[in-house]
Scaffold this motif. Sequence first.
Motif, PDB file in Angstrom:
ATOM      1  N   GLY A   1      25.028  34.605 -19.787  1.00 49.31           N
ATOM      2  CA  GLY A   1      26.439  34.338 -19.529  1.00 49.31           C
ATOM      3  C   GLY A   1      26.641  33.118 -18.652  1.00 49.31           C
ATOM      4  O   GLY A   1      27.510  32.287 -18.908  1.00 49.31           O
ATOM      5  N   LEU A   2      25.817  32.981 -17.601  1.00 45.56           N
ATOM      6  CA  LEU A   2      25.945  31.830 -16.709  1.00 45.56           C
ATOM      7  C   LEU A   2      25.551  30.539 -17.409  1.00 45.56           C
ATOM      8  O   LEU A   2      26.071  29.469 -17.083  1.00 45.56           O
ATOM      9  N   ALA A   3      24.626  30.624 -18.366  1.00 42.28           N
ATOM     10  CA  ALA A   3      24.272  29.439 -19.144  1.00 42.28           C
ATOM     11  C   ALA A   3      25.471  28.960 -19.957  1.00 42.28           C
ATOM     12  O   ALA A   3      25.767  27.755 -20.014  1.00 42.28           O
ATOM     13  N   ALA A   4      26.168  29.893 -20.589  1.00 39.72           N
ATOM     14  CA  ALA A   4      27.363  29.520 -21.352  1.00 39.72           C
ATOM     15  C   ALA A   4      28.451  28.969 -20.437  1.00 39.72           C
ATOM     16  O   ALA A   4      29.120  27.984 -20.764  1.00 39.72           O
ATOM     17  N   VAL A   5      28.621  29.601 -19.269  1.00 39.53           N
ATOM     18  CA  VAL A   5      29.614  29.124 -18.310  1.00 39.53           C
ATOM     19  C   VAL A   5      29.289  27.711 -17.859  1.00 39.53           C
ATOM     20  O   VAL A   5      30.169  26.849 -17.739  1.00 39.53           O
ATOM     21  N   SER A   6      28.012  27.450 -17.586  1.00 34.12           N
ATOM     22  CA  SER A   6      27.611  26.122 -17.110  1.00 34.12           C
ATOM     23  C   SER A   6      27.876  25.058 -18.161  1.00 34.12           C
ATOM     24  O   SER A   6      28.267  23.935 -17.833  1.00 34.12           O
ATOM     25  N   ILE A   7      27.667  25.387 -19.437  1.00 34.87           N
ATOM     26  CA  ILE A   7      27.928  24.415 -20.497  1.00 34.87           C
ATOM     27  C   ILE A   7      29.410  24.061 -20.547  1.00 34.87           C
ATOM     28  O   ILE A   7      29.784  22.882 -20.612  1.00 34.87           O
ATOM     29  N   PHE A   8      30.270  25.069 -20.511  1.00 37.99           N
ATOM     30  CA  PHE A   8      31.705  24.805 -20.548  1.00 37.99           C
ATOM     31  C   PHE A   8      32.148  24.017 -19.320  1.00 37.99           C
ATOM     32  O   PHE A   8      32.942  23.073 -19.432  1.00 37.99           O
ATOM     33  N   ALA A   9      31.653  24.390 -18.130  1.00 40.58           N
ATOM     34  CA  ALA A   9      32.037  23.687 -16.912  1.00 40.58           C
ATOM     35  C   ALA A   9      31.577  22.232 -16.953  1.00 40.58           C
ATOM     36  O   ALA A   9      32.310  21.321 -16.545  1.00 40.58           O
ATOM     37  N   PHE A  10      30.356  22.014 -17.447  1.00 40.69           N
ATOM     38  CA  PHE A  10      29.835  20.651 -17.517  1.00 40.69           C
ATOM     39  C   PHE A  10      30.635  19.805 -18.489  1.00 40.69           C
ATOM     40  O   PHE A  10      30.985  18.649 -18.193  1.00 40.69           O
ATOM     41  N   LEU A  11      30.950  20.356 -19.661  1.00 42.46           N
ATOM     42  CA  LEU A  11      31.692  19.596 -20.664  1.00 42.46           C
ATOM     43  C   LEU A  11      33.108  19.277 -20.191  1.00 42.46           C
ATOM     44  O   LEU A  11      33.625  18.176 -20.436  1.00 42.46           O
ATOM     45  N   LEU A  12      33.752  20.220 -19.511  1.00 37.99           N
ATOM     46  CA  LEU A  12      35.103  19.970 -19.009  1.00 37.99           C
ATOM     47  C   LEU A  12      35.118  18.830 -17.997  1.00 37.99           C
ATOM     48  O   LEU A  12      36.039  18.011 -17.975  1.00 37.99           O
ATOM     49  N   ALA A  13      34.092  18.781 -17.132  1.00 34.64           N
ATOM     50  CA  ALA A  13      34.017  17.713 -16.140  1.00 34.64           C
ATOM     51  C   ALA A  13      33.501  16.410 -16.748  1.00 34.64           C
ATOM     52  O   ALA A  13      33.966  15.325 -16.400  1.00 34.64           O
ATOM     53  N   TYR A  14      32.557  16.514 -17.652  1.00 31.81           N
ATOM     54  CA  TYR A  14      31.916  15.327 -18.225  1.00 31.81           C
ATOM     55  C   TYR A  14      32.868  14.515 -19.100  1.00 31.81           C
ATOM     56  O   TYR A  14      32.811  13.279 -19.117  1.00 31.81           O
ATOM     57  N   ASN A  15      33.764  15.200 -19.807  1.00 38.03           N
ATOM     58  CA  ASN A  15      34.663  14.515 -20.736  1.00 38.03           C
ATOM     59  C   ASN A  15      35.993  14.116 -20.118  1.00 38.03           C
ATOM     60  O   ASN A  15      36.801  13.457 -20.788  1.00 38.03           O
ATOM     61  N   GLU A  16      36.246  14.496 -18.875  1.00 39.25           N
ATOM     62  CA  GLU A  16      37.538  14.217 -18.253  1.00 39.25           C
ATOM     63  C   GLU A  16      37.668  12.716 -17.955  1.00 39.25           C
ATOM     64  O   GLU A  16      36.737  12.083 -17.473  1.00 39.25           O
ATOM     65  N   PHE A  17      38.844  12.185 -18.222  1.00 41.33           N
ATOM     66  CA  PHE A  17      39.070  10.747 -18.057  1.00 41.33           C
ATOM     67  C   PHE A  17      40.121  10.420 -17.005  1.00 41.33           C
ATOM     68  O   PHE A  17      39.925   9.540 -16.172  1.00 41.33           O
ATOM     69  N   PHE A  18      41.231  11.137 -17.010  1.00 41.96           N
ATOM     70  CA  PHE A  18      42.395  10.721 -16.226  1.00 41.96           C
ATOM     71  C   PHE A  18      42.124  10.758 -14.725  1.00 41.96           C
ATOM     72  O   PHE A  18      42.442   9.807 -14.004  1.00 41.96           O
ATOM     73  N   VAL A  19      41.558  11.853 -14.236  1.00 42.80           N
ATOM     74  CA  VAL A  19      41.308  11.987 -12.796  1.00 42.80           C
ATOM     75  C   VAL A  19      40.323  10.921 -12.316  1.00 42.80           C
ATOM     76  O   VAL A  19      40.531  10.276 -11.282  1.00 42.80           O
ATOM     77  N   ALA A  20      39.248  10.735 -13.077  1.00 45.55           N
ATOM     78  CA  ALA A  20      38.261   9.723 -12.696  1.00 45.55           C
ATOM     79  C   ALA A  20      38.859   8.328 -12.715  1.00 45.55           C
ATOM     80  O   ALA A  20      38.520   7.479 -11.873  1.00 45.55           O
ATOM     81  N   ASN A  21      39.750   8.058 -13.624  1.00 39.16           N
ATOM     82  CA  ASN A  21      40.379   6.742 -13.705  1.00 39.16           C
ATOM     83  C   ASN A  21      41.290   6.471 -12.516  1.00 39.16           C
ATOM     84  O   ASN A  21      41.518   5.304 -12.164  1.00 39.16           O
ATOM     85  N   VAL A  22      41.806   7.508 -11.893  1.00 38.40           N
ATOM     86  CA  VAL A  22      42.692   7.343 -10.734  1.00 38.40           C
ATOM     87  C   VAL A  22      41.893   7.177  -9.442  1.00 38.40           C
ATOM     88  O   VAL A  22      42.183   6.289  -8.625  1.00 38.40           O
ATOM     89  N   PHE A  23      40.851   7.994  -9.249  1.00 38.30           N
ATOM     90  CA  PHE A  23      40.153   8.021  -7.960  1.00 38.30           C
ATOM     91  C   PHE A  23      38.970   7.061  -7.879  1.00 38.30           C
ATOM     92  O   PHE A  23      38.543   6.711  -6.785  1.00 38.30           O
ATOM     93  N   LEU A  24      38.417   6.664  -9.009  1.00 39.39           N
ATOM     94  CA  LEU A  24      37.247   5.786  -9.002  1.00 39.39           C
ATOM     95  C   LEU A  24      37.676   4.398  -9.452  1.00 39.39           C
ATOM     96  O   LEU A  24      38.095   4.208 -10.590  1.00 39.39           O
ATOM     97  N   ARG A  25      37.528   3.401  -8.551  1.00 37.77           N
ATOM     98  CA  ARG A  25      38.090   2.084  -8.802  1.00 37.77           C
ATOM     99  C   ARG A  25      37.055   1.034  -9.160  1.00 37.77           C
ATOM    100  O   ARG A  25      37.358   0.076  -9.856  1.00 37.77           O
ATOM    101  N   THR A  26      35.835   1.149  -8.669  1.00 40.12           N
ATOM    102  CA  THR A  26      34.822   0.127  -8.916  1.00 40.12           C
ATOM    103  C   THR A  26      33.916   0.551 -10.069  1.00 40.12           C
ATOM    104  O   THR A  26      33.795   1.731 -10.388  1.00 40.12           O
ATOM    105  N   LYS A  27      33.243  -0.433 -10.664  1.00 41.55           N
ATOM    106  CA  LYS A  27      32.373  -0.158 -11.800  1.00 41.55           C
ATOM    107  C   LYS A  27      31.200   0.732 -11.413  1.00 41.55           C
ATOM    108  O   LYS A  27      30.737   1.561 -12.212  1.00 41.55           O
ATOM    109  N   ALA A  28      30.699   0.570 -10.184  1.00 42.53           N
ATOM    110  CA  ALA A  28      29.541   1.360  -9.754  1.00 42.53           C
ATOM    111  C   ALA A  28      29.866   2.838  -9.646  1.00 42.53           C
ATOM    112  O   ALA A  28      28.984   3.689  -9.797  1.00 42.53           O
TER     113      ALA A  28
END
Length: 202
Positions: A120-147
Motif C-alpha cells: 500500500g505504501l508503495a502505491a501511495v509513494s508512486i502517486f505522491a511522487f507523480l503529483l509532485a513531479y508533474n506539477e508546474f504552476f507552483v514551481a514556476n512561481v517560487f523557483l526563479r533561477t535555472k539552477a
Amino acid sequence: MTALGATVFSLFCAVFAGYALSRFKNRLLDVYSTGLFAVQMFPIILALIPLFLLFRPLGLIDTPLSVIIVYGVINLPFVTWMARSYFDTIPRELEEAALIDGCGHFGAFFRVVLPLSGPGLAAVSIFAFLLAYNEFFVANVFLRTKAAMTLPVGIQMFLQQFSTDWGSLTAAASVTMLPTLILFLFVQKFITHGAIAGGVKG
C-alpha cells in the motif's frame, strides 16, 4: 530531488495520520478527517500570494525547500486517505496477537503493521511522487533561477514566442520520464495482492 523530498515528507506524515484515522475513533480525529476534505477542495492558486509573502522574509524563495513544503501539504490529504484505506484492510487481530506477545502499541505498529503495509505504501509513494513531479504552476512561481527550476518548468523554456525547438523539447521530455520509470521498476515488486493473505486463520 524536489519531488523526492515532497514524497518522503508527505508519506511520513500520511503513515501516522492514516493509521490513527484507521484505528482510533474520537471527535478530534473526526474533525481532522473532515479538515482533510476541506484542504483537498481548496485551490492552491488562492494561497500562492500569501505563501510567497510568507516565504520571502524567510529566504525560501528560489529554494527547493519552499516547493517541497507546498507539495507535501498539497499531497497530504490524498495520500493520507490512501494510507488509511490500506490500513483498514490489515486485520486488527494481527496487532492484538502482537500485544499479547508483549509488544506495545508502537512496537505492534512498527513490527507488524508497517511491514505488512509495504504494498500500500508503495502505491501511495508512486502517486505522491507523480503529483509532485508533474506539477508546474507552483514551481514556476517560487523557483526563479535555472539552477533551482524543476524539470516541467525547464522543459517549458524550449517553447519560445516565435519558434519551438521541437528536437530538444522531445529529447528533454523523454529524459524527464526516466525518474518515474525507475521509481516504478523499484517499487513494483512491493505492489502485490494478497501480501497478508492467510495471516489470520478462519
